[in-house]
Design a protein around this motif. Structure first.
Motif, mmCIF file in Angstrom:
data_model
loop_
_atom_site.group_PDB
_atom_site.id
_atom_site.type_symbol
_atom_site.label_atom_id
_atom_site.label_comp_id
_atom_site.label_asym_id
_atom_site.label_seq_id
_atom_site.Cartn_x
_atom_site.Cartn_y
_atom_site.Cartn_z
ATOM 1 N N GLU A 26 0.824 -1.210 0.000
ATOM 2 C CA GLU A 26 0.000 0.000 0.000
ATOM 3 C C GLU A 26 0.859 1.262 0.000
ATOM 4 O OE1 GLU A 26 -2.833 2.403 3.194
ATOM 5 O OE2 GLU A 26 -2.652 0.228 3.352
ATOM 6 N N VAL A 27 1.860 1.300 0.886
ATOM 7 C CA VAL A 27 2.705 2.490 0.997
ATOM 8 C C VAL A 27 3.535 2.685 -0.267
ATOM 9 C CG1 VAL A 27 4.598 3.561 2.276
ATOM 10 C CG2 VAL A 27 2.777 2.374 3.511
ATOM 11 N N ALA A 28 3.987 1.585 -0.863
ATOM 12 C CA ALA A 28 4.823 1.674 -2.059
ATOM 13 C C ALA A 28 4.097 2.327 -3.221
ATOM 14 C CB ALA A 28 5.315 0.289 -2.465
ATOM 15 N N ALA A 29 2.777 2.354 -3.162
ATOM 16 C CA ALA A 29 1.992 2.957 -4.240
ATOM 17 C C ALA A 29 1.851 4.472 -4.092
ATOM 18 C CB ALA A 29 0.602 2.315 -4.285
ATOM 19 N N LEU A 30 2.263 5.030 -2.961
ATOM 20 C CA LEU A 30 2.148 6.478 -2.767
ATOM 21 C C LEU A 30 3.096 7.199 -3.722
ATOM 22 C CD1 LEU A 30 2.057 6.616 1.153
ATOM 23 C CD2 LEU A 30 0.120 6.881 -0.427
ATOM 24 N N PRO A 31 2.656 8.306 -4.318
ATOM 25 C CA PRO A 31 3.483 8.966 -5.342
ATOM 26 C C PRO A 31 4.778 9.565 -4.823
ATOM 27 C CG PRO A 31 1.537 10.275 -4.809
ATOM 28 C CD PRO A 31 1.344 8.952 -4.148
ATOM 29 N N HIS A 32 4.847 9.901 -3.546
ATOM 30 C CA HIS A 32 6.048 10.529 -2.992
ATOM 31 C C HIS A 32 6.954 9.519 -2.295
ATOM 32 C CE1 HIS A 32 2.960 10.442 0.104
ATOM 33 N NE2 HIS A 32 3.897 10.546 1.021
ATOM 34 N N VAL A 33 6.668 8.222 -2.466
ATOM 35 C CA VAL A 33 7.444 7.173 -1.821
ATOM 36 C C VAL A 33 8.091 6.285 -2.884
ATOM 37 C CG1 VAL A 33 7.362 5.097 -0.375
ATOM 38 C CG2 VAL A 33 6.031 7.120 0.270
ATOM 39 N N SER A 34 9.404 6.086 -2.745
ATOM 40 C CA SER A 34 10.135 5.133 -3.582
ATOM 41 C C SER A 34 10.485 3.932 -2.718
ATOM 42 C CB SER A 34 11.420 5.767 -4.134
ATOM 43 O OG SER A 34 12.241 4.789 -4.730
ATOM 44 N N MET A 35 10.063 2.761 -3.166
ATOM 45 C CA MET A 35 10.299 1.543 -2.406
ATOM 46 C C MET A 35 11.145 0.598 -3.236
ATOM 47 S SD MET A 35 9.617 -0.058 0.444
ATOM 48 C CE MET A 35 10.142 -1.703 0.935
ATOM 49 N N GLY A 36 12.398 0.389 -2.840
ATOM 50 C CA GLY A 36 13.294 -0.497 -3.565
ATOM 51 C C GLY A 36 13.652 -1.711 -2.735
ATOM 52 N N ILE A 37 13.750 -2.854 -3.382
ATOM 53 C CA ILE A 37 14.151 -4.086 -2.703
ATOM 54 C C ILE A 37 15.431 -4.583 -3.358
ATOM 55 C CG2 ILE A 37 13.523 -6.464 -2.148
ATOM 56 C CD1 ILE A 37 10.587 -5.559 -2.231
ATOM 57 N N VAL A 38 16.455 -4.779 -2.548
ATOM 58 C CA VAL A 38 17.736 -5.266 -3.058
ATOM 59 C C VAL A 38 17.660 -6.793 -3.087
ATOM 60 C CG1 VAL A 38 20.228 -5.240 -2.795
ATOM 61 C CG2 VAL A 38 18.884 -3.285 -2.008
ATOM 62 N N PRO A 39 17.616 -7.402 -4.260
ATOM 63 C CA PRO A 39 17.367 -8.842 -4.346
ATOM 64 C C PRO A 39 18.555 -9.680 -3.911
ATOM 65 C CG PRO A 39 17.738 -7.932 -6.529
ATOM 66 C CD PRO A 39 17.715 -6.770 -5.590
ATOM 67 N N ILE A 40 18.229 -10.889 -3.441
ATOM 68 C CA ILE A 40 19.251 -11.873 -3.109
ATOM 69 C C ILE A 40 19.786 -12.465 -4.409
ATOM 70 C CG2 ILE A 40 19.666 -14.102 -2.003
ATOM 71 C CD1 ILE A 40 17.394 -13.389 -0.045
ATOM 72 N N GLY A 41 21.077 -12.663 -4.484
ATOM 73 C CA GLY A 41 21.622 -13.271 -5.693
ATOM 74 C C GLY A 41 23.117 -13.091 -5.788
ATOM 75 N N LEU A 42 23.712 -13.812 -6.725
ATOM 76 C CA LEU A 42 25.141 -13.705 -6.950
ATOM 77 C C LEU A 42 25.466 -12.452 -7.760
ATOM 78 C CD1 LEU A 42 25.883 -17.437 -7.881
ATOM 79 C CD2 LEU A 42 26.265 -16.313 -5.668
ATOM 80 N N GLY A 43 26.731 -12.050 -7.700
ATOM 81 C CA GLY A 43 27.181 -10.948 -8.534
ATOM 82 C C GLY A 43 26.912 -9.570 -7.973
ATOM 83 N N ARG A 44 26.644 -9.474 -6.688
ATOM 84 C CA ARG A 44 26.428 -8.155 -6.092
ATOM 85 C C ARG A 44 27.699 -7.325 -6.174
ATOM 86 N NH1 ARG A 44 22.382 -7.780 -1.091
ATOM 87 N NH2 ARG A 44 23.394 -5.759 -1.080
ATOM 88 N N THR A 45 27.517 -6.028 -6.379
ATOM 89 C CA THR A 45 28.661 -5.120 -6.406
ATOM 90 C C THR A 45 28.866 -4.438 -5.055
ATOM 91 O OG1 THR A 45 27.244 -3.335 -7.235
ATOM 92 C CG2 THR A 45 28.411 -4.681 -8.865
ATOM 93 N N ARG A 46 27.917 -4.614 -4.136
ATOM 94 C CA ARG A 46 28.040 -4.016 -2.804
ATOM 95 C C ARG A 46 27.375 -4.946 -1.797
ATOM 96 N NH1 ARG A 46 30.304 0.950 -0.469
ATOM 97 N NH2 ARG A 46 29.843 0.623 1.715
ATOM 98 N N MET A 47 28.107 -5.339 -0.773
ATOM 99 C CA MET A 47 27.545 -6.195 0.255
ATOM 100 C C MET A 47 26.656 -5.380 1.187
ATOM 101 S SD MET A 47 28.515 -9.103 -0.573
ATOM 102 C CE MET A 47 27.899 -9.999 0.868
ATOM 103 N N PRO A 48 25.722 -6.043 1.887
ATOM 104 C CA PRO A 48 24.902 -5.308 2.854
ATOM 105 C C PRO A 48 25.762 -4.599 3.893
ATOM 106 C CG PRO A 48 24.020 -7.513 2.487
ATOM 107 C CD PRO A 48 25.357 -7.464 1.801
ATOM 108 N N VAL A 49 25.307 -3.446 4.333
ATOM 109 C CA VAL A 49 26.006 -2.679 5.362
ATOM 110 C C VAL A 49 25.040 -2.452 6.518
ATOM 111 C CG1 VAL A 49 27.554 -1.567 3.717
ATOM 112 C CG2 VAL A 49 25.376 -0.477 4.268
#
Length: 282
Positions: free
Chosen positions: A199-222
């Motif tokens: 619901e919140v992700a649909a708000l026009p002033h909200v950007s909701m990004g999900i960093v997917p699990i997988g190989l080949g990441r260029t940055r590890m979680p911090v």
């Protein structure tokens, strides 16, 4: 104050030490003379003046009195409190319970117009449902807080969420995919939380990004962090709460956020991951 590698904290400590050293120089006092007037060992003056030790408020009062600069006392104590506020251990922040720490952040939220938040393991507080918040804060309370004011702390966090829908604000949230199924609480609480995210992700002033699990990441979680406009970063560490205001440090976290944002998925792809996590609870 607990030691910290943060240059914001170290620079603030050095600036305070420099001001105290200048007072002694202006008063024509050598270290041994100042120590004698304050009834200290000379090594204490050396440690304070080189920022190897942080003075107490009483130390500052004694230093200013010895230098004939008592008119500088309150200003220097205010500087000391600013330094102390940059790094706060959880034990100190939460010794009276969780409600105060939740309420203390409201003024910062109210004056911020651009929020950026990255969370590797939990959903950010502004996105949490009441049930999810209660599970999070109850887990914190059981682990490290003797005072049980969880109900009041939950209410304070829910009150803070009004900034999501008030004023002309922008929000960018990044969450690691692993947080979608971290097992916190029961299935009903988790399902409600995932529905709320959709619901919140649909708000026009909200950007909701999900960093997917997988190989080949260029940055590890911090570590999880929040950026408030371009003025301040807050980082929640295992041992305490860090506030960064040095432009170079704020910029470093902004660059990290941008890098992680470039790895994230949005829109339909993000909704698909949220929906998949939601369906897996059935």
């Amino acid at each position: 104050m607990a030691p910290s590698a943060s240059s914001s904290v170290q620079r603030a400590r050095r600036a305070l030490a420099d001001r105290l050293r200048e007072l002694a120089r202006d008063a024509g006092l050598a270290g041994k003379e100042l120590a004698a007037l304050c009834h200290w060992h000379p090594s204490k003056v050396s440690r304070i003046s080189t920022a190897k030790a942080q003075p107490s408020e009483d130390d500052i009062r004694a230093w200013c009195r010895a230098c004939g600069a008592e008119d500088q006392t309150e200003d220097l104590i205010a500087s000391l409190r600013t330094v102390e506020g940059m790094w706060v251990s959880w034990r100190r922040m939460e010794r009276a319970g969780l409600r105060r720490s939740q309420e203390a952040r409201l003024p910062l939220y109210e004056r911020t117009r651009w929020f950026r938040a990255y969370s590797p393991g939990l959903f950010p507080g502004l996105l949490q449902t009441r049930g999810y918040t209660e599970d999070v804060l109850r887990a914190v309370q059981r682990r490290r807080v003797p005072v049980d004011d969880v109900a009041d702390a939950v209410a304070a966090r829910m009150e803070r969420q009004r900034v999501l829908r008030e004023g002309r604000r922008r929000f960018a949230f990044l969450v690691e995919e692993g947080a979608l199924g971290n097992g916190l609480g029961n299935a009903d609480t988790q399902a409600e939380q995932l529905d709320h995210l959709l619901e919140v992700a649909a708000l026009p002033h909200v950007s909701m990004g999900i960093v997917p699990i997988g190989l080949g990441r260029t940055r590890m979680p911090v570590e999880g962090f929040w950026i408030y406009d371009t003025a301040q970063v807050n980082v929640e560490l295992v041992s305490g709460y860090l506030t960064l205001t040095q432009p170079s440090e704020v910029r470093a976290y902004a660059e990290t956020f941008a890098m992680l944002a470039g790895m994230a998925v949005y829109g339909d792809r993000a909704r698909a991951l949220l929906t998949e996590a939601r369906n897996s609870l059935a």
